[in-house]
Design a protein around this motif. Structure first.
Motif, PDB file in Angstrom:
ATOM      1  N   ARG A 265      55.716  27.326  36.528  1.00 42.07           N
ATOM      2  CA  ARG A 265      54.355  27.803  36.266  1.00 42.07           C
ATOM      3  C   ARG A 265      53.596  28.064  37.564  1.00 42.07           C
ATOM      4  NH1 ARG A 265      51.813  23.736  32.012  1.00 42.07           N
ATOM      5  NH2 ARG A 265      50.174  25.316  31.975  1.00 42.07           N
ATOM      6  N   ASN A 266      53.751  27.186  38.548  1.00 45.25           N
ATOM      7  CA  ASN A 266      53.045  27.346  39.818  1.00 45.25           C
ATOM      8  C   ASN A 266      53.494  28.587  40.581  1.00 45.25           C
ATOM      9  OD1 ASN A 266      51.300  25.128  39.766  1.00 45.25           O
ATOM     10  ND2 ASN A 266      52.882  23.740  40.467  1.00 45.25           N
ATOM     11  N   ARG A 267      54.736  28.990  40.338  1.00 36.65           N
ATOM     12  CA  ARG A 267      55.291  30.102  41.123  1.00 36.65           C
ATOM     13  C   ARG A 267      55.433  31.390  40.320  1.00 36.65           C
ATOM     14  NH1 ARG A 267      60.294  26.601  42.844  1.00 36.65           N
ATOM     15  NH2 ARG A 267      61.109  28.517  43.751  1.00 36.65           N
ATOM     16  N   ASN A 268      54.963  31.368  39.068  1.00 36.62           N
ATOM     17  CA  ASN A 268      55.023  32.569  38.225  1.00 36.62           C
ATOM     18  C   ASN A 268      56.453  33.058  38.002  1.00 36.62           C
ATOM     19  OD1 ASN A 268      52.399  32.884  37.506  1.00 36.62           O
ATOM     20  ND2 ASN A 268      51.971  34.647  38.796  1.00 36.62           N
ATOM     21  N   ILE A 269      57.370  32.129  37.837  1.00 38.86           N
ATOM     22  CA  ILE A 269      58.745  32.505  37.550  1.00 38.86           C
ATOM     23  C   ILE A 269      59.207  31.729  36.319  1.00 38.86           C
ATOM     24  CG2 ILE A 269      59.308  33.096  39.942  1.00 38.86           C
ATOM     25  CD1 ILE A 269      60.644  30.398  40.257  1.00 38.86           C
ATOM     26  N   SER A 270      60.371  32.075  35.805  1.00 42.72           N
ATOM     27  CA  SER A 270      60.861  31.441  34.583  1.00 42.72           C
ATOM     28  C   SER A 270      61.550  30.117  34.887  1.00 42.72           C
ATOM     29  CB  SER A 270      61.847  32.367  33.864  1.00 42.72           C
ATOM     30  OG  SER A 270      63.030  32.509  34.628  1.00 42.72           O
ATOM     31  N   ASN A 345      49.025  27.867  45.731  1.00 44.52           N
ATOM     32  CA  ASN A 345      50.201  28.396  45.043  1.00 44.52           C
ATOM     33  C   ASN A 345      49.891  29.810  44.556  1.00 44.52           C
ATOM     34  OD1 ASN A 345      48.823  28.205  42.520  1.00 44.52           O
ATOM     35  ND2 ASN A 345      49.515  26.087  42.269  1.00 44.52           N
ATOM     36  N   VAL A 346      50.844  30.413  43.880  1.00 46.08           N
ATOM     37  CA  VAL A 346      50.692  31.807  43.459  1.00 46.08           C
ATOM     38  C   VAL A 346      49.527  31.970  42.482  1.00 46.08           C
ATOM     39  CG1 VAL A 346      51.813  33.698  42.222  1.00 46.08           C
ATOM     40  CG2 VAL A 346      53.129  32.327  43.835  1.00 46.08           C
ATOM     41  N   VAL A 347      49.380  31.047  41.540  1.00 42.72           N
ATOM     42  CA  VAL A 347      48.321  31.142  40.535  1.00 42.72           C
ATOM     43  C   VAL A 347      46.949  31.016  41.193  1.00 42.72           C
ATOM     44  CG1 VAL A 347      47.392  30.153  38.404  1.00 42.72           C
ATOM     45  CG2 VAL A 347      49.866  30.192  38.779  1.00 42.72           C
ATOM     46  N   GLN A 348      46.804  30.084  42.124  1.00 40.99           N
ATOM     47  CA  GLN A 348      45.527  29.912  42.823  1.00 40.99           C
ATOM     48  C   GLN A 348      45.181  31.156  43.633  1.00 40.99           C
ATOM     49  OE1 GLN A 348      46.733  26.327  44.773  1.00 40.99           O
ATOM     50  NE2 GLN A 348      45.701  24.988  43.299  1.00 40.99           N
ATOM     51  N   LYS A 349      46.186  31.751  44.250  1.00 45.76           N
ATOM     52  CA  LYS A 349      45.958  32.993  45.008  1.00 45.76           C
ATOM     53  C   LYS A 349      45.423  34.091  44.082  1.00 45.76           C
ATOM     54  CE  LYS A 349      49.425  35.768  45.881  1.00 45.76           C
ATOM     55  NZ  LYS A 349      49.053  37.158  45.462  1.00 45.76           N
ATOM     56  N   GLU A 350      46.000  34.205  42.893  1.00 47.13           N
ATOM     57  CA  GLU A 350      45.562  35.233  41.950  1.00 47.13           C
ATOM     58  C   GLU A 350      44.129  34.982  41.486  1.00 47.13           C
ATOM     59  OE1 GLU A 350      48.478  35.263  38.857  1.00 47.13           O
ATOM     60  OE2 GLU A 350      49.962  36.331  40.056  1.00 47.13           O
ATOM     61  N   ILE A 351      43.773  33.717  41.290  1.00 50.58           N
ATOM     62  CA  ILE A 351      42.398  33.376  40.901  1.00 50.58           C
ATOM     63  C   ILE A 351      41.417  33.829  41.975  1.00 50.58           C
ATOM     64  CG2 ILE A 351      40.812  31.434  40.570  1.00 50.58           C
ATOM     65  CD1 ILE A 351      43.146  29.972  39.158  1.00 50.58           C
ATOM     66  N   GLY A 377      54.411  23.341  44.973  1.00 50.62           N
ATOM     67  CA  GLY A 377      54.194  24.717  44.545  1.00 50.62           C
ATOM     68  C   GLY A 377      53.490  25.585  45.564  1.00 50.62           C
ATOM     69  N   ALA A 378      53.074  25.003  46.703  1.00 55.02           N
ATOM     70  CA  ALA A 378      52.387  25.795  47.733  1.00 55.02           C
ATOM     71  C   ALA A 378      53.320  26.886  48.258  1.00 55.02           C
ATOM     72  CB  ALA A 378      51.936  24.894  48.873  1.00 55.02           C
ATOM     73  N   ASN A 379      52.755  28.051  48.492  1.00 55.43           N
ATOM     74  CA  ASN A 379      53.540  29.192  48.939  1.00 55.43           C
ATOM     75  C   ASN A 379      53.024  29.673  50.296  1.00 55.43           C
ATOM     76  OD1 ASN A 379      54.876  31.626  49.304  1.00 55.43           O
ATOM     77  ND2 ASN A 379      54.757  32.193  47.154  1.00 55.43           N
ATOM     78  N   TYR A 380      53.834  29.466  51.328  1.00 54.46           N
ATOM     79  CA  TYR A 380      53.425  29.834  52.683  1.00 54.46           C
ATOM     80  C   TYR A 380      53.169  31.336  52.816  1.00 54.46           C
ATOM     81  CZ  TYR A 380      58.080  31.768  53.611  1.00 54.46           C
ATOM     82  OH  TYR A 380      59.220  32.530  53.578  1.00 54.46           O
ATOM     83  N   GLU A 381      53.722  32.136  51.894  1.00 50.31           N
ATOM     84  CA  GLU A 381      53.543  33.582  51.979  1.00 50.31           C
ATOM     85  C   GLU A 381      52.100  33.996  51.714  1.00 50.31           C
ATOM     86  OE1 GLU A 381      56.446  36.072  49.975  1.00 50.31           O
ATOM     87  OE2 GLU A 381      57.763  34.349  49.753  1.00 50.31           O
TER      88      GLU A 381
END
Length: 748
Positions: A265-270, A345-351, A377-381
């Motif tokens: 969920r944190n990374r938007n993948i299955s 993480n990816v979801v926080q970035k989208e928010i 779930g943190a994403n350095y990207e």
């Protein structure tokens, strides 16, 4: 010709010995009986020494003793597939585009009269970040460069320039950080305008918004927030109901399943992608875990529960799918600031991106070199790709360090300079010191521990407080010899990174009673407290909860003829008394404590000490008037106060404040006069589990950088000659040390 073939040609026979290194073995080698095996062994050893770059004796027979004789080429490269390589090249391209922009030092001129003398209190880069109010801005703030100072002064500058406080959103990773920042703004401006700014964590912001606009979003506003452990317990209930426990003895446990679901969920993948990439041993369970997740989602919906990931997902989905809500949020928060952006993480970035979509007045502050929380779930990207999302963004680097002396910075700059990707920066300091960072190797772990404790006592004799000294480790077991030596010498210390206050069993029990008072449909809390009743197991608890759901409450008459009727009646009476709306939260907990104490006494031998933790809850609850607010704050930002846990051991609390033993992950954001980093062997830092994956290995580099950059005056890195673990025999120094210019540290 292969090495084995050349050996065969020389000796004219096939040989094999049990401790031959794997890379020298061949499917053609086999044991032989003829000849003197010991002579053959010694002759082969001598021959290998002339055939391979590093001698067999140095590498395998005796531990490496000279760090300066080893080269980075002696370490195996981490694996990198085509997809990862392409991503790294793409990120390098983004960074190079930023680095190639013409550099021009902005000379900020302040035309108005302000309460704060910004030009005097800030350096040039800080001042540029503070006074740049509009458009997207990326602030790369190196370790110890005054990141918090920048945020505080920028908020103050906005308020002094007429920006309404309610238009500002400040997102941080702890509530403490935001409250301290806004408190400092109040002190600077000497008014209370900052109190109207929403400052807090992503989770607290989401909780606030979802409850406030629940009707618009069709969300029940009295949802209960469950923490990670509650989430795992719920998953365990679903797993049990689906009979996976009985069908498969080796079925993954609740915490592993929870971790997989949360990671997806944190990374938007299955879930399938997570398992196939990171948990290959669980591939046969993919469909079962997907089914458990479906049941988990339905269960939460029925019981009106939100886990931590729900708070993020529901807010993100609402912003994406509800145009009216999205527009309202964009109008409400015209200026957005995000601290520690490398930890999103990816979801926080989208928010963040959707909130700032209209006005684009967004400033993010962070340091890609300190991105160390991928396990959360943190994403350095995210921070590296910010200029990709906002091509016109202003990029400001803050490189003057106010924490460490220049010798330490020369050392840490070398660590991060060898990173595969990242923004280029060179930290500098006006703090000068003669001594270099110190690296020393010892015969064994005991000798290493004795040296560290000797040095700690030396600091104490010099008048340096013990709480200004820290031992930072990759994993707690790396400090076991040091802890023993500290205990023998009677030196007080605290460990940071162990079980948290809110995770203690008895604390969670009391919180569950309160959760039921707030949300009678909270099945997770019911399961936890019902199991304390004699005669109630998992199956019976499930039946009781089903009745509670059907009858919209606990009806004692339904269970009058059961063996647990008396216990259930007593529980119901306590809940009824504590549910009185005129009863304060502290008094509610006192009623729970009176009921719960006999249960705790029957289950735990140290119940008297545990009861003290409940007294802490009573004390904390006294600051709240609304139960919902207390439970929300406790779930999202639990208290760190540790009651009844004295430092171990303790000479005299009035004489010595304890030194710190901490995991590196828990030390981020902190600083000490002196920092020790023990067990600096390859396979320990970097962790052996990261050696085969380039992205994981790079995060280990950043972890080492974070550890070293906590030191203000002295940095001491040590290692034993070898450590035997279940992963093998470790004797090479950390590759991160080998890469560093040997003139940057003092090696013994």
């Amino acid at each position: 010709m292969s090495l084995t073939q050349r050996l065969f040609e020389k000796f004219g026979k096939k040989v094999k010995f049990s401790r031959m290194p794997a890379e020298l073995k061949s499917e053609n080698t086999e044991a032989v009986a003829e000849g003197n095996s010991s002579e053959v062994f010694l002759e082969i050893i001598g021959d290998i020494a002339s055939l391979v770059k590093t001698s067999y004796q140095d590498t395998y027979v005796k531990p490496i003793t000279d760090l300066t004789a080893i080269k980075i080429e002696d370490y195996p490269d981490a694996e990198i597939n085509a997809g990862t390589q392409a991503k790294i090249e793409e990120l390098k391209g983004i960074i190079q585009a930023i680095e190639s922009r013409p550099t021009s030092e902005t000379d900020v001129k302040l035309g108005s009269t302000y309460k704060i003398d910004y030009a005097t209190e800030l350096n040039r880069a800080q001042l540029e970040a503070v006074t740049s109010l509009y458009g997207p801005i990326l602030v790369i703030a190196g370790a110890g460069s005054g990141k918090t100072r920048v945020i505080v002064h920028r908020v103050a500058f906005m308020l002094e320039n007429g920006v309404l406080p309610q238009d500002i959103l400040l997102l941080t990773f702890t509530r403490k950080a935001s409250s301290e920042m806004l408190g400092r703004v109040q002190q600077l401006l000497k008014d209370s305008s900052a109190q109207k700014i929403f400052g807090g964590t992503f989770h607290s912001f989401s909780n606030y918004v979802l409850r406030k606009y629940g009707i618009l979003l069709n969300i029940p506003t009295n949802f209960t927030i469950i923490d990670t452990e509650d989430s795992a317990d719920t998953i365990d209930l679903i797993r049990s109901e689906l009979k996976f426990v009985k069908k498969e003895q080796a079925f993954p446990k609740k915490n592993r399943i929870q971790s997989i679901i949360s990671s997806a969920r944190n990374r938007n993948i299955s879930i399938r992608e997570v398992i196939e990439n990171e948990f290959t041993g669980l591939i046969e369970f993919i469909e079962s875990i997907e089914l458990i997740n479906q049941g988990y989602e339905k269960y939460k919906h029925i019981c009106n529960l939100f886990d931590y990931d729900d708070l993020m997902d529901v807010l993100r989905d609402s912003l994406r799918d509800n145009a009216i809500f999205r527009t309202k949020m964009q109008q409400e928060y015209r200026f957005i600031m995000v601290d520690e952006y490398q930890d999103t993480n990816v979801v926080q970035k989208e928010i963040v991106e959707m909130l700032s979509e209209g006005h684009k007045n967004i400033l993010i502050v962070g340091d890609d070199a300190q991105s160390i929380y991928s396990f959360r779930g943190a994403n350095y990207e995210n921070i590296l790709r910010f200029p990709q999302r906002y091509p016109s963004c202003k990029v400001i680097k803050i490189e003057e360090n106010y924490r460490s002396n220049q010798k330490i910075l020369d050392f840490t700059n070398e660590i991060i300079r060898n990173a595969k990707i990242g923004y280029k920066k060179t930290l500098y300091s006006k703090i000068l010191k003669e001594g270099l960072p110190f690296v020393k190797k010892f015969y064994d772990q005991q000798t290493e521990a004795e040296f560290i404790v000797d040095k700690i006592l030396e600091y104490r004799e010099k008048g340096i407080e013990l709480n200004q000294v820290a031992v930072l480790v990759r994993a707690f077991w790396h400090a076991r010899y040091i802890e023993t030596e500290l205990a023998i010498r009677g030196i007080p210390y605290v460990t940071v990174g162990g079980i948290k206050f809110n995770e203690r069993k008895h604390v969670k029990d009391v919180i569950c009673y309160l959760r039921i008072i707030q949300n009678p449909n909270d099945a997770v809390a019911w399961h936890r407290i019902l199991k304390h009743l004699p005669g109630v197991g998992l199956l019976t608890a499930r039946k009781i909860i089903e009745k509670i759901n059907v009858e919209k409450g606990l009806n004692i008459e339904t269970f009058e003829k059961t063996k647990f009727a008396d216990g259930l009646r007593e529980l119901a009476k306590m809940l009824t008394d504590a549910s009185n709306p005129h009863t304060g939260i502290s008094h509610k907990i006192e009623l729970i404590k009176k009921y719960y104490s006999p249960i705790l006494q029957a289950e735990e031998s140290d119940y008297t000490i545990r009861l003290l933790d409940i007294d802490v809850l009573i004390e904390l609850a006294g600051k709240y008037e609304v139960l919902d607010k207390f439970l929300t704050d406790f779930a999202l930002d639990p208290p760190s106060k540790k009651f009844g846990n004295q430092t171990t051991p303790l000479i005299d609390e009035t004489e010595d404040k304890p030194l710190t033993i901490s995991t590196i992950h828990s030390a981020k954001g902190l600083e000490w006069y002196s920092v020790f980093i023990p067990h600096a062997l390859d396979g320990m830092i970097p962790s052996v589990h990261a050696l085969k994956n380039i992205e994981e290995l790079e995060e280990e580099r950043r972890l080492f950088y974070v550890a070293c950059s906590r030191a203000k005056d002295e940095l001491i890195i040590t290692m034993p000659s070898f450590v035997k673990t279940y992963n093998g025999f470790l004797s090479y120094p950390s590759r991160f040390l080998v890469e560093i210019d040997k003139r940057k540290f003092d090696y013994h």
